[in-house]
Design a protein around this motif. Structure first.
Motif, short mmCIF file in Angstrom:
data_model
loop_
_atom_site.label_atom_id
_atom_site.label_comp_id
_atom_site.label_asym_id
_atom_site.label_seq_id
_atom_site.Cartn_x
_atom_site.Cartn_y
_atom_site.Cartn_z
N GLY A 206 9.01 -14.56 -29.22
CA GLY A 206 7.96 -14.83 -30.81
C GLY A 206 7.67 -15.79 -30.37
N ALA A 207 7.63 -17.41 -29.55
CA ALA A 207 6.71 -18.29 -29.48
C ALA A 207 6.01 -18.06 -28.87
N PHE A 208 4.43 -18.16 -28.36
CA PHE A 208 3.40 -17.82 -26.52
C PHE A 208 3.39 -18.69 -26.83
N PHE A 209 2.00 -19.38 -25.45
CA PHE A 209 1.63 -20.16 -25.65
C PHE A 209 0.29 -19.92 -24.61
N LEU A 210 -0.84 -20.89 -24.46
CA LEU A 210 -2.01 -20.47 -24.34
C LEU A 210 -1.91 -21.61 -23.52
N LEU A 211 -1.74 -21.64 -22.12
CA LEU A 211 -1.55 -22.83 -20.71
C LEU A 211 -3.21 -22.86 -20.44
N LEU A 212 -3.38 -23.76 -19.50
CA LEU A 212 -4.50 -24.28 -18.48
C LEU A 212 -3.97 -24.72 -17.42
N ASP A 213 -2.95 -24.24 -16.73
CA ASP A 213 -2.15 -24.47 -15.16
C ASP A 213 -1.45 -23.12 -15.51
N GLU A 214 -1.13 -23.36 -14.13
CA GLU A 214 0.60 -22.42 -14.25
C GLU A 214 1.68 -22.62 -14.84
N PRO A 215 2.54 -22.23 -15.33
CA PRO A 215 4.24 -22.38 -16.26
C PRO A 215 4.29 -23.41 -15.87
N GLU A 216 4.43 -23.61 -14.09
CA GLU A 216 5.64 -24.66 -13.68
C GLU A 216 5.33 -25.92 -13.44
N VAL A 217 4.10 -25.99 -14.04
CA VAL A 217 3.18 -27.25 -14.39
C VAL A 217 3.89 -28.12 -15.73
N TYR A 218 4.49 -27.21 -16.45
CA TYR A 218 4.76 -27.45 -18.00
C TYR A 218 6.60 -27.25 -17.70
N GLY A 219 7.49 -27.42 -16.96
CA GLY A 219 8.26 -26.86 -16.58
C GLY A 219 8.80 -25.39 -17.68
N LEU A 220 7.77 -24.72 -17.27
CA LEU A 220 8.63 -23.51 -17.77
C LEU A 220 8.61 -22.99 -16.81
N PRO A 221 9.49 -21.86 -16.93
CA PRO A 221 9.95 -20.64 -15.56
C PRO A 221 8.30 -19.76 -15.41
N PRO A 222 8.67 -19.58 -14.04
CA PRO A 222 7.32 -17.79 -13.91
C PRO A 222 7.68 -16.94 -14.61
N ALA A 223 8.59 -16.83 -14.39
CA ALA A 223 9.44 -15.07 -14.25
C ALA A 223 11.00 -14.98 -15.25
N PRO A 224 10.61 -15.70 -16.83
CA PRO A 224 11.92 -15.12 -17.25
C PRO A 224 11.97 -14.17 -17.47
N LYS A 225 14.14 -14.13 -17.47
CA LYS A 225 14.51 -12.68 -17.51
C LYS A 225 15.98 -13.09 -18.57
N ASP A 226 16.26 -11.61 -19.64
CA ASP A 226 17.17 -11.22 -19.75
C ASP A 226 18.57 -11.79 -19.23
N THR A 227 18.90 -12.79 -19.10
CA THR A 227 20.13 -13.40 -18.19
C THR A 227 21.25 -12.33 -18.68
N THR A 228 20.85 -11.36 -19.69
CA THR A 228 22.11 -10.43 -19.53
C THR A 228 21.96 -8.75 -19.61
N ARG A 229 21.38 -8.68 -18.68
CA ARG A 229 20.49 -7.88 -18.25
C ARG A 229 21.28 -6.90 -17.59
N ASP A 230 21.52 -7.41 -16.94
CA ASP A 230 22.93 -7.06 -15.64
C ASP A 230 24.26 -6.44 -16.54
N LEU A 231 24.21 -7.36 -17.45
CA LEU A 231 25.87 -7.68 -17.93
C LEU A 231 26.38 -5.89 -17.98
N GLY A 232 26.00 -5.20 -18.28
CA GLY A 232 27.02 -3.50 -18.57
C GLY A 232 26.85 -3.10 -16.86
N SER A 233 25.97 -3.26 -15.58
CA SER A 233 26.75 -2.98 -14.38
C SER A 233 28.03 -3.78 -13.62
N MET A 234 27.86 -4.81 -13.90
CA MET A 234 28.24 -6.10 -13.82
C MET A 234 29.34 -5.56 -14.65
N TRP A 235 29.86 -5.56 -15.30
CA TRP A 235 31.49 -4.81 -15.96
C TRP A 235 31.70 -3.12 -15.13
#
Length: 258
Positions: A206-235
Motif C-alpha cells: 500500500g506504500a510503494f517507491f520510485l528508487l534511483l538505485d538497488e533497494p539494498e542501497v536504501y536499506g530495503l529487502p530486495p525480495a520481501p516475503k510474507d513470513t507466514t506463507r509457510d505456516l500452514g505446511s509447517m504446522w
C-alpha cells in the motif's frame, strides 16, 4: 488507498518526519548523535518515528566522462510502513490488535495490544517496533484518523515537492510507471519502482517507491516475503511429527520391557 513516494524529487527537508510526529503526538527520539549517515540522525523507522528520511551519499564517476574523477550523489528517501497486501503482522497477532481498515491499510489498536512482539519479528521490512517503556508496538497508521475525515495524511500534506503522494492505488500506479519512463528518457537508467508488484512476495504494498538505485542501497529487502506463507505446511509437518512420536511412545509402552 496508499502512498507513492518518488525519491527522485525528495529534498531531504524532513517535513514529513516533523508533520508525522506532530500530528500523531509521537514522543521525542533520544538526543541526536553523529551516526555516520550524513544528515540522517533518526537512522530508521521505530515506535516513535513512523516516517524516516534516509540520506545516502554515493561516489559516482563524473558525468564528464573522465573516469579518474568522481562526483558525490545524494539519495534521499522517505520510508514508511508498507501496509502489505499479505501482511504477516496481521496473521500472527493473537489479540486482533492489528486490523485491515476500510482503506486497505494496516493499523495497530494500542488498547488491545498485549505487547507479545510477534508482529515485530514477522514484519519482512523491520517496520514494527515496541516501546520498551510502554510494552506495546507502534507504527504508521497512514493517519487513519485523518482519512476517515477525508483528509490527506500529514506527511503527504506537508511534503513541499510532492515526493509523497497519497491517493487510490489504481491512480498512483500508472502515474508512477509514467514517471519512471520519464526519468529513463532523461537518462536516469537506474530509475525503478519498488513494492508495486502484486506478484511479489507480499502481493504488493500500500506504500510503494520510485528508487534511483538497488533497494539494498536504501536499506530495503530486495525480495520481501510474507513470513507466514509457510505456516500452514509447517504446522502440518509438526502435527505429523508429533503424531509419529506419540505412536512410537505408545508402541514402546505397550510392548513393555522383555
Amino acid at each position: 488507498m496508499g502512498f507513492f513516494t518518488d525519491t527522485s524529487v525528495c529534498i531531504g527537508c524532513k517535513a514529513c518526519e516533523v508533520a508525522c510526529k506532530e500530528w500523531n503526538q509521537l514522543p521525542a527520539d533520544p538526543p541526536f548523535e553523529f551516526t555516520g549517515l550524513s544528515f540522517d540522525n533518526t537512522e530508521r523507522l521505530s515506535a516513535s518515528t513512523w516516517r524516516h528520511v534516509a540520506f545516502i551519499e554515493q561516489r559516482k564517476p563524473a558525468d564528464s566522462g573522465d573516469q579518474g574523477t568522481a562526483g558525490l550523489r545524494w539519495l534521499m528517501a522517505s520510508d514508511v510502513c508498507k501496509h502489505c497486501t499479505d501482511a504477516a503482522c496481521l496473521d500472527v497477532c493473537p489479540t486482533g490488535s492489528l486490523f485491515r481498515t476500510e482503506f486497505g491499510t494496516v493499523v495497530v489498536q494500542q488498547d488491545i495490544c498485549n505487547g507479545c512482539g510477534y508482529c515485530v519479528s514477522a514484519c519482512p521490512y523491520g517496520v514494527i517496533d515496541k516501546r520498551e517503556d510502554d510494552g506495546r508496538v507502534f507504527k504508521c497508521t497512514m493517519c487513519y484518523d485523518r482519512l476517515v475525515d477525508d483528509l490527506t495524511p500529514a506527511c503527504a500534506k506537508a511534503c513541499p515537492t510532492e515526493s509523497i503522494q497519497y491517493g487510490p492505488l489504481d491512480e498512483l500506479l500508472p502515474r508512477a510507471a509514467a514517471r519512471v519512463q520519464e526519468l529513463r528518457q532523461d537518462g536516469v537508467a537506474d530509475a525503478r519502482l519498488y513494492g508495486h508488484d502484486p506478484q511479489d512476495g507480499v502481493r504488493g504494498n500500500g506504500a510503494f517507491f520510485l528508487l534511483l538505485d538497488e533497494p539494498e542501497v536504501y536499506g530495503l529487502p530486495p525480495a520481501p516475503k510474507d513470513t507466514t506463507r509457510d505456516l500452514g505446511s509447517m504446522w502440518r509437518h509438526a502435527a505429523v511429527a508429533a503424531l509419529t512420536l506419540a505412536c512410537g511412545i505408545a508402541t514402546a509402552f505397550v510392548a513393555g520391557p522383555r
